[in-house]
Design a protein around this motif. Sequence first.
Motif, PDB file in Angstrom:
ATOM      1  N   GLU A 123      -9.854 -36.843  27.546  1.00 16.34           N
ATOM      2  CA  GLU A 123      -9.449 -38.244  27.403  1.00 16.34           C
ATOM      3  C   GLU A 123     -10.549 -39.209  27.844  1.00 16.34           C
ATOM      4  OE1 GLU A 123      -5.789 -38.859  29.420  1.00 16.34           O
ATOM      5  OE2 GLU A 123      -4.620 -37.614  28.038  1.00 16.34           O
ATOM      6  N   GLU A 124     -11.315 -38.839  28.861  1.00 16.39           N
ATOM      7  CA  GLU A 124     -12.343 -39.750  29.380  1.00 16.39           C
ATOM      8  C   GLU A 124     -13.579 -39.798  28.484  1.00 16.39           C
ATOM      9  OE1 GLU A 124     -13.298 -38.905  33.411  1.00 16.39           O
ATOM     10  OE2 GLU A 124     -11.207 -38.941  34.091  1.00 16.39           O
ATOM     11  N   ILE A 128     -15.039 -32.329  23.111  1.00 14.28           N
ATOM     12  CA  ILE A 128     -14.200 -31.137  22.979  1.00 14.28           C
ATOM     13  C   ILE A 128     -14.431 -30.268  24.204  1.00 14.28           C
ATOM     14  CG2 ILE A 128     -13.634 -29.146  21.547  1.00 14.28           C
ATOM     15  CD1 ILE A 128     -15.020 -30.640  19.223  1.00 14.28           C
ATOM     16  N   MET A 129     -13.358 -29.909  24.889  1.00 11.29           N
ATOM     17  CA  MET A 129     -13.434 -29.082  26.093  1.00 11.29           C
ATOM     18  C   MET A 129     -12.356 -28.011  26.055  1.00 11.29           C
ATOM     19  SD  MET A 129     -14.134 -31.648  29.290  1.00 11.29           S
ATOM     20  CE  MET A 129     -15.583 -32.692  29.353  1.00 11.29           C
ATOM     21  N   ALA A 130     -12.467 -27.069  26.978  1.00 13.27           N
ATOM     22  CA  ALA A 130     -11.431 -26.056  27.143  1.00 13.27           C
ATOM     23  C   ALA A 130     -10.953 -26.060  28.584  1.00 13.27           C
ATOM     24  CB  ALA A 130     -11.968 -24.677  26.766  1.00 13.27           C
ATOM     25  N   SER A 131      -9.727 -25.594  28.781  1.00 13.47           N
ATOM     26  CA  SER A 131      -9.133 -25.509  30.112  1.00 13.47           C
ATOM     27  C   SER A 131      -8.443 -24.169  30.282  1.00 13.47           C
ATOM     28  CB  SER A 131      -8.116 -26.637  30.318  1.00 13.47           C
ATOM     29  OG  SER A 131      -7.432 -26.474  31.545  1.00 13.47           O
ATOM     30  N   ALA A 132      -8.663 -23.550  31.436  1.00 14.90           N
ATOM     31  CA  ALA A 132      -7.949 -22.320  31.769  1.00 14.90           C
ATOM     32  C   ALA A 132      -6.603 -22.621  32.427  1.00 14.90           C
ATOM     33  CB  ALA A 132      -8.803 -21.442  32.688  1.00 14.90           C
ATOM     34  N   LYS A 133      -6.343 -23.896  32.699  1.00 10.70           N
ATOM     35  CA  LYS A 133      -5.059 -24.301  33.291  1.00 10.70           C
ATOM     36  C   LYS A 133      -4.047 -24.487  32.161  1.00 10.70           C
ATOM     37  CE  LYS A 133      -7.289 -26.245  37.359  1.00 10.70           C
ATOM     38  NZ  LYS A 133      -7.540 -27.427  38.208  1.00 10.70           N
TER      39      LYS A 133
END
Length: 208
Positions: A123-124, A128-133
Amino acid sequence: MNVRLGEINTLRVVKQVPFGYYLDGGRIHGEILLPQNEVEGDVALDEEVEVFLYLDQEERLIATMRKPLAQVGDFAFLEVAWVNNFGAFLNWGLMKDLFVPFREQKMKMVKGQSYIVHIHLDEESSRIMASAKVERYLCQDFPPYRPGNEVDILIWYKTDIGVKVIVNNKFGGMLFDTQIFKELHIGDRMKAYIKRIRPDGKIDLTLQ
């Protein structure tokens, strides 16, 4: 024109240049470069081509005809290609690896290991990113399924009583040990069937 970063788009070829092609990105994005080394097969002017859109090393919108292992909105099982002081970088089938900042890691990721992640637009930064959460990105709506419905599942992690799975790239679910008749591995994808939807919306599954 709705151009979607991090997804497959169908765009028209408007110009050929020595280093590739330019695609029509509409009024907002203008012409989007499809570099020659990202072209697969023959491309002609005015042709509509399927391309994946992402940001290059200089944060410019760029197209590729390579198909990534996952897109924005997907849960996937991806391998760490390298790590640095900012986070980990996952191999997802493109020239530029997929970034997982430390704040999106449950534990420090290790090169060569694979993890279940969710791919999203930050959002910031709009990158494109990934998250393990992963829990954060599961749908909390009541599942629209009935007992016996066939679904696609991704094996997420093992527990004392079975395995947690991701159902149809959207919901969390559970396969109990009593319903498992073969060896399962994290990252496996397969068909399963709805056994029941509990009153709290939790999904129980069976492989038969």
